[in-house]
Design a protein around this motif. Structure first.
Motif, short mmCIF file in Angstrom:
data_model
loop_
_atom_site.label_atom_id
_atom_site.label_comp_id
_atom_site.label_asym_id
_atom_site.label_seq_id
_atom_site.Cartn_x
_atom_site.Cartn_y
_atom_site.Cartn_z
N SER A 17 41.43 42.12 36.50
CA SER A 17 42.02 42.79 35.34
C SER A 17 41.01 43.04 34.23
CB SER A 17 43.20 41.97 34.80
OG SER A 17 42.74 40.81 34.15
N GLY A 72 45.64 49.87 29.49
CA GLY A 72 44.96 48.69 28.98
C GLY A 72 44.31 48.95 27.64
N GLU A 126 46.34 45.89 31.38
CA GLU A 126 47.59 45.23 30.99
C GLU A 126 48.69 45.50 32.00
OE1 GLU A 126 48.12 46.78 27.04
OE2 GLU A 126 46.77 45.29 26.18
N LYS A 127 49.02 46.75 32.20
CA LYS A 127 50.03 47.14 33.20
C LYS A 127 49.33 47.94 34.28
CE LYS A 127 54.16 47.21 30.38
NZ LYS A 127 54.95 46.19 30.95
N THR A 140 51.91 43.16 35.78
CA THR A 140 51.55 42.95 34.38
C THR A 140 50.57 41.78 34.28
OG1 THR A 140 53.71 43.77 33.68
CG2 THR A 140 52.47 42.46 32.07
N ARG A 176 48.87 41.07 30.93
CA ARG A 176 48.84 40.54 29.56
C ARG A 176 50.15 40.77 28.87
NH1 ARG A 176 44.20 41.46 31.37
NH2 ARG A 176 42.35 40.40 30.75
#
Length: 151
Positions: free
Chosen positions: A42, A88, A131-132, A149, A151
């Motif tokens: 990520s 993000g 983030e997603k 997900t 964060r």
């Protein structure tokens, strides 16, 4: 294999991501950059010249969208394709430590980039925190997409 493991494989096995930013006029802008994985799947890093428009766009608005994908030359390849799209935040690292960290990840993956023209001080490192993530996995079903997900 879990979705995070699939995302890890996509990030690890590709070299180019398209990153989209928004300019001062509200217009989206997208460009391809070589990237390397950071602490996990990520966190991604890329380096760019400090005078590029994307540097100012990221400083003005940390929201980014990335796509990591590749082309296919047959239906067989297309049926095996996994790729990601992700929203993000991006952060420009312009201190020597942050630049070195980004360069370290990039040079490890792309050793030839150590020969970029100019001085290392001409560049900044950019850290992208996903983030997603939308994982498309055609091995499940064509176009099958799941959200993960971070964060």
């Amino acid at each position: 294999m879990t979705n995070k493991e699939k995302i890890f494989e996509v990030v690890k096995n590709h070299n180019l991501m398209n990153i989209s930013t928004v300019d001062a006029n509200g217009m989206p802008k997208s460009r391809g950059v070589d990237y390397a994985m950071g602490e996990d799947e990520s966190v991604l890093y890329f380096i760019t010249h400090k005078m590029t428009a994307k540097v100012q766009e990221i400083k003005d608005n940390h929201n980014v969208y990335v796509v990591i994908d590749h082309d296919c030359t047959s239906m067989e390849e297309l049926n095996e394709l996994r790729y990601i799209k992700a929203a993000g935040k991006a952060y420009v690292g312009d201190t020597p430590e942050k630049i070195q960290k980004a360069f370290g990840h990039i040079i490890e993956k792309f050793p030839y980039l150590k020969d970029l023209p100019g001085e290392q001080s001409d560049f900044v490192g950019v850290r992208v925190e996903l983030e997603k993530v939308y994982l498309t996995d055609n091995t499940v079903q064509f176009g099958h997409t799941e959200e993960v997900t971070y964060r």
